[in-house]
Every structure is written in C-alpha cells, then in structure tokens.
Design an enzyme around this catalytic site. Sequence first.
Site, PDB file in Angstrom:
ATOM      1  N   GLU A 346       0.821  -1.218   0.000  1.00 49.17           N
ATOM      2  CA  GLU A 346       0.000   0.000   0.000  1.00 49.17           C
ATOM      3  C   GLU A 346       0.853   1.266   0.000  1.00 49.17           C
ATOM      4  O   GLU A 346       0.385   2.340   0.342  1.00 49.17           O
ATOM      5  CB  GLU A 346      -0.990  -0.019   1.187  1.00 49.17           C
ATOM      6  CG  GLU A 346      -2.029  -1.124   1.020  1.00 49.17           C
ATOM      7  CD  GLU A 346      -2.593  -1.644   2.349  1.00 49.17           C
ATOM      8  OE1 GLU A 346      -2.379  -1.025   3.406  1.00 49.17           O
ATOM      9  OE2 GLU A 346      -3.253  -2.697   2.308  1.00 49.17           O
ATOM     10  N   ASP A 370      -0.567  -5.668   8.857  1.00 49.58           N
ATOM     11  CA  ASP A 370      -1.627  -4.891   9.484  1.00 49.58           C
ATOM     12  C   ASP A 370      -1.655  -5.324  10.946  1.00 49.58           C
ATOM     13  O   ASP A 370      -1.519  -6.513  11.233  1.00 49.58           O
ATOM     14  CB  ASP A 370      -3.002  -5.246   8.892  1.00 49.58           C
ATOM     15  CG  ASP A 370      -3.284  -4.520   7.590  1.00 49.58           C
ATOM     16  OD1 ASP A 370      -4.435  -4.568   7.143  1.00 49.58           O
ATOM     17  OD2 ASP A 370      -2.354  -3.922   7.024  1.00 49.58           O
ATOM     18  N   HIS A 535      -0.363  -0.216  10.532  1.00 49.67           N
ATOM     19  CA  HIS A 535       0.706  -1.120  10.103  1.00 49.67           C
ATOM     20  C   HIS A 535       1.824  -1.218  11.140  1.00 49.67           C
ATOM     21  O   HIS A 535       1.984  -0.344  11.986  1.00 49.67           O
ATOM     22  CB  HIS A 535       1.300  -0.643   8.771  1.00 49.67           C
ATOM     23  CG  HIS A 535       0.365  -0.795   7.626  1.00 49.67           C
ATOM     24  ND1 HIS A 535       0.316   0.080   6.567  1.00 49.67           N
ATOM     25  CD2 HIS A 535      -0.587  -1.722   7.365  1.00 49.67           C
ATOM     26  CE1 HIS A 535      -0.600  -0.299   5.708  1.00 49.67           C
ATOM     27  NE2 HIS A 535      -1.163  -1.393   6.160  1.00 49.67           N
TER      28      HIS A 535
HETATM   29  C1  LIG Z   1      -7.901  -5.475   1.652  1.00 48.68           C
HETATM   30  C2  LIG Z   1      -8.099  -4.272   2.531  1.00 48.68           C
HETATM   31  O1  LIG Z   1      -8.375  -3.150   1.723  1.00 48.68           O
HETATM   32  C3  LIG Z   1      -6.799  -4.020   3.246  1.00 48.68           C
HETATM   33  O2  LIG Z   1      -5.798  -3.773   2.297  1.00 48.68           O
HETATM   34  C4  LIG Z   1      -6.892  -2.831   4.155  1.00 48.68           C
HETATM   35  O3  LIG Z   1      -7.774  -3.140   5.160  1.00 48.68           O
HETATM   36  C5  LIG Z   1      -5.549  -2.540   4.718  1.00 48.68           C
HETATM   37  O4  LIG Z   1      -4.611  -3.322   4.649  1.00 48.68           O
HETATM   38  C6  LIG Z   1      -5.358  -1.259   5.402  1.00 48.68           C
HETATM   39  O5  LIG Z   1      -4.035  -1.122   5.860  1.00 48.68           O
HETATM   40 MN   LIG Z   2      -2.608  -2.586   5.217  1.00 46.85          MN
END
Ligand SMILES: C[C@H](O)[C@@H](O)[C@@H](O)C(=O)CO
Ligand SMILES: [Mn+2]
Length: 598
Positions: A346, A370, A535
């Site tokens: 991300e 996460d 994170h």
């Molecule tokens: C799949 C989801 O969108 C995740 O990518 C999201 O919840 C995250 O990882 C947020 O950090």
């Molecule tokens: Mn994430």
Amino acid sequence: MTTNYTGNNRLQGSLPRIGIRPIIDGRRGGIRESLEDVTMEMARATAELLTNNLRHSNGLPVECVIADTCIGGVVEAAMAEEKFARAGVGLTLSVTPSWCYPTETIDTHPYRPKAIWGFNGTERPGAVYLAAAMSAHNQKGLPAFSIYGRDVQDIGDSSITPDVQEKLLQFARAGLAVATMQGKSYLSMGHVSMGIAGCLADESFFQRYLGIRNEYVDMTEFVRRMELGIYDREEFDKALAWTKEHCIEGAEVNPEHLQRSEQQKQGDWETVVKMTLIARDLMIGNPKLAELGFGEEALGRNAIAAGFQGQRAWTDYFPNGDFMEAILTSSFDWNGIREPFMLATENDTLNGVTMLFGHLLTNAAQIFADVRTYWSPDAVKRVTGYELEGAALDGLIHLINSGPAALDATGQMEVDGKPAMKPFWDITSEDAERCLQATRWCPAVDFFRGGGFSTDFTTRGGMPVTMARLNIVAGIGPVLQLAEGYTVELPEEVHDKLDQRSNPTWPTTWFVPRTTGEGLFKDVYTVMNHWGSNHAAVSYGHIGGDLITLASMLRIPVSMHNVPEERVFRPSAWTSFGGMDPVGADYRACQAFGPLYK
Ligand SMILES: C[C@H](O)[C@@H](O)[C@@H](O)C(=O)CO
Ligand SMILES: [Mn+2]
C-alpha cells in the site's frame, strides 16, 4: 539454490566504512612515545572486532579505516579527516587510553555518527579525556556516544571486555544504517492507497532525517513495461517455471461468481511474475534492459526501499501486488538466495522506512503487517472454547497483512533449533524450500477485483521479534514506537476459527509483546490500543536497543518501548536533557538538535 551476492548492491554510492581514530597525548619526549603502541593497538583491536562481527546487508564485509597516525592535535585530526573523506567513512570511533586535548582532537564532522571508547585504565587518565571530550561534543552540539568499560584493565591489556564490545557493536550497527541510507532513494510506485496517511511521502522528513531522496513512478509504468516487453524475457521464462514448480496454489475461497477461470489464473500468474521483475528493475535497475535498448530503464531509481500502492486503482483491474511484494521481500527467488528488498504494501512509506531500519540492523527480511486484532483470553474462549495458555495467557495480537508477507516469516528457518529470520548468507536452499512448502498462494479475495495470489501461511511460535512503526505527528515530526516480544502458535483448530473470521488467505503472525504490568506495556491490550498506525514492521530478534540507538542518531524520539535500561544506548548529551526522565530527555534532545541533515 545458489547464494547470490549481486542482490541489491547495484545501488549507487559506496558502502560506508568505519573510521577508527586513535587519540593520544601529543606531548613528545616521553609521554606520547610511551602511548603510541598501546593506542594504535586499541585501534587495531577495535577494527578487528568490527570487521569480524559486522556485514553490510548485501553480504559484503564491513571495512574499517584506521588513521595513519595517532591523533595528538588538530593537524593529525585533519589528516585523518582527509583520509576518511577519500575512503567513504560514514561513522567514526575514537579510542584512547590516556588524557588528550578534546577540542583539538575530537571528530567535528557535522552529522556523521561518532563514538569514543575511553579505556578504563588508571595508569593514564583515559576516562578523564572521555568525559572532557563528551563535554566538548555537548557544548559544540555534536552529540557523540560514550563507551567506558566497567572494570579497570591494566594498561597494555589489548582485550576488549564484553561490555565494551556490546556498545561498540551496537553503535556500529546503528551508525552503518545511518550511513547506508544517506543518498539513496525511496521509490513510490503509485501514491496514496485508500487514504492511508503513511503513503504521503513527507519529503522534508526523508531528506532532513534520513538523507533519502523521494522518487515516484506511476503504476501505469508496469503496463508500459509489460506491453512493450521491457523486462528480461529469459528471466521471465525461468521465473515463471520456478513459480509453477515452487509456489503451490491454495484455497479458492471466493464465491462462484467471483472466481476467475483457470485461463484467467494462468494469465494472472504471468502478470504477477512480470510485475515482480519490473518492480525490482524500477528499484535497482537491470543492465539486461540496456541490452534490450532501454538504457534509461536499465538505471533504475537507486531505491533502497520502495512501496507499491496497489489498492485500489491497480487492484480494481489488474492482479494485485501480493506475489510481487512477498517474493521481493523474501530472501530468495528463482535466481537463488539473495538480499531481501524493502517493499512496503500500500506504499505505506513510513512502514517501509521502519522495515528498512529493521533490515539494516539485522540484515534479515522484515514482516509488513496490518495490526488487525487484539484477542483477549475471554474472547478466544467465547469464540473457540479454548483457554489461552503459556505466552498467550494475557491475549495476543493478530498481525496479518492484506495479502503479502516475506516467506522468511513462516519461521521455517532456524537458529539454534528455534524459528528465526536469518541474513541471506546464512540461509540454505533447504531453508528456502521449507518456507515455500509452508506457504500457499490463494486466489485473491473480493477486495481485489483484478485477481492475484495472496500469501497464506502462519508464523511458527517461539520466535523473538520486535514490532515497530515510525509515525509522523504534527508539531513533533517523526516518532518511533516499538515492542519486543515473541510469536506464538495456537492449536490448529483454534487458529483456523480465528483466522476464518478474518481473511484466511493472508499471512498470520500471532504476536505477544513483553509486558510490564504498567504504563503503555501494562498488558497486551494496552500495546495494541496505543499503536500509532494500521501497520507495523516486524524484525527477528529483540532489537529495540539498536532501534533506539539508531533513532537517537537520526534525532527521532521514541514514544514507546519495552527495552530494559541496560540496552538503551544514546549519545551522552541526552543525560543533560534530563536523564532522570529518559523519555522526556529523548524528546527534548531530538527537539534541540533537530534533524540530522538539518
Ligand atoms: C484489503 C483491505 O483493503 C486491506 O488492504 C486494508 O484493510 C488494509 O490493509 C489497510 O491497511
Ligand atoms: Mn494494510
């Protein structure tokens, strides 16, 4: 599998060397002469200790550069500085058994990490110089680390006591990390993912605290390179074959109407392998691209760390970056065993930097996760009927990235019979194979409309780890938080019940921080409840002390840690900012000295 040292050392910029500065009382006619050999021997012993115990993260040995002469005054100090400048010295260690003249001999480089080891021998007043030199550093605003052994040694005793060794190595590991980052790039592939603030590259932070340049490339560059074949096509064939042989597809959990056909999945495998080659080439370049006529692309972006936005623009249409991120952050791929890349999911730039800190301090792969759920004993009991026990007695934190994680995090490698994450040069092909066998690659779930393959594994329990995160807070700037603890393993049926409630196709690490019963480490829940972001980066080992030393070199205060006092090692000046209140002193000192590169 071969061990491959070419990994990331296509990065430009010399690997930093450590400058060793033997300091001496300049009075000739007896005093200086009586100290020449013992002082230079201290320097040689220090250089030997560092060279024998340290390596750069790309596997190459750390070199020390000793001044040509002992430094008894400003001219010899300047001569040493000239030699260090030519040799790419990125940090210095001054050593002395005697009284010397502080303002004439200390290292006055404006930002290079510096320490002084004052030999604890009373034949000559080495400790008196150490204190006076620290006073000079502090008066001049050039913070330095003070190293002074506990037990008196006899003059001429060239052994380095264990407590001094520990401090020399802790300083050197952190100082090498500082020097290695300087002048490199962080590459944002894409930009902000789903409104995650950590994706906003704070250029002032990168430049003034880390000396890192921010580079950016739009994710459409992946499309251009795939469609125009701007990647090593021979390597692609090799990589795809290796992937088909070693990457085992896992459970398809999507409902019928969302399942991608076999043909689509075959296409997705080809795409995600190409993405992996392209992301690596974007970071560190690839001379093969020049042979294909793509000279500019062959250079790469000199990126020591990077991030891939992925969600959602890319993943709403193309296969996600999970395979790419998992393989690149692992210590092996189709070319063999190699240094892992620091690639943030991300494009969370701050978690990417935290991964980089952990990597440069441990030389091992890092886990991007996460920080998803705190499970209390009562909640686990209610949901599964299982009574948590052992290390998990007070509950546990579910670390699970949304799709990828380094395969080193399976915990299938071992050190002394315990799960570990090792520097790549200690990893065997059997280690790598076990990590691959412990991983399943599951078709991406509904979050990822374009498909892809997520990394499903569960980290083995009993691994000492440190969870950390760099946050940026208005009014303060960068702040580091960390928690040392252990991975834990749950009975399979208990893990499955909890995992099924989350995303069972993603990589899980069950983490229990070491708690103290008070403050921010009152209990496991409190640690999670005070985590500063979605994170965390997780490193192998209890490296909180090294992270604290590194943060102090960068002038980044540490807001939260559970490191015992004896492993907290900061510049001596910090004591003068209120040593009776170490956390406040850290903030005040970082505030006063400001960013390392100003
Ligand atoms: C799949 C989801 O969108 C995740 O990518 C999201 O919840 C995250 O990882 C947020 O950090
Ligand atoms: Mn994430």
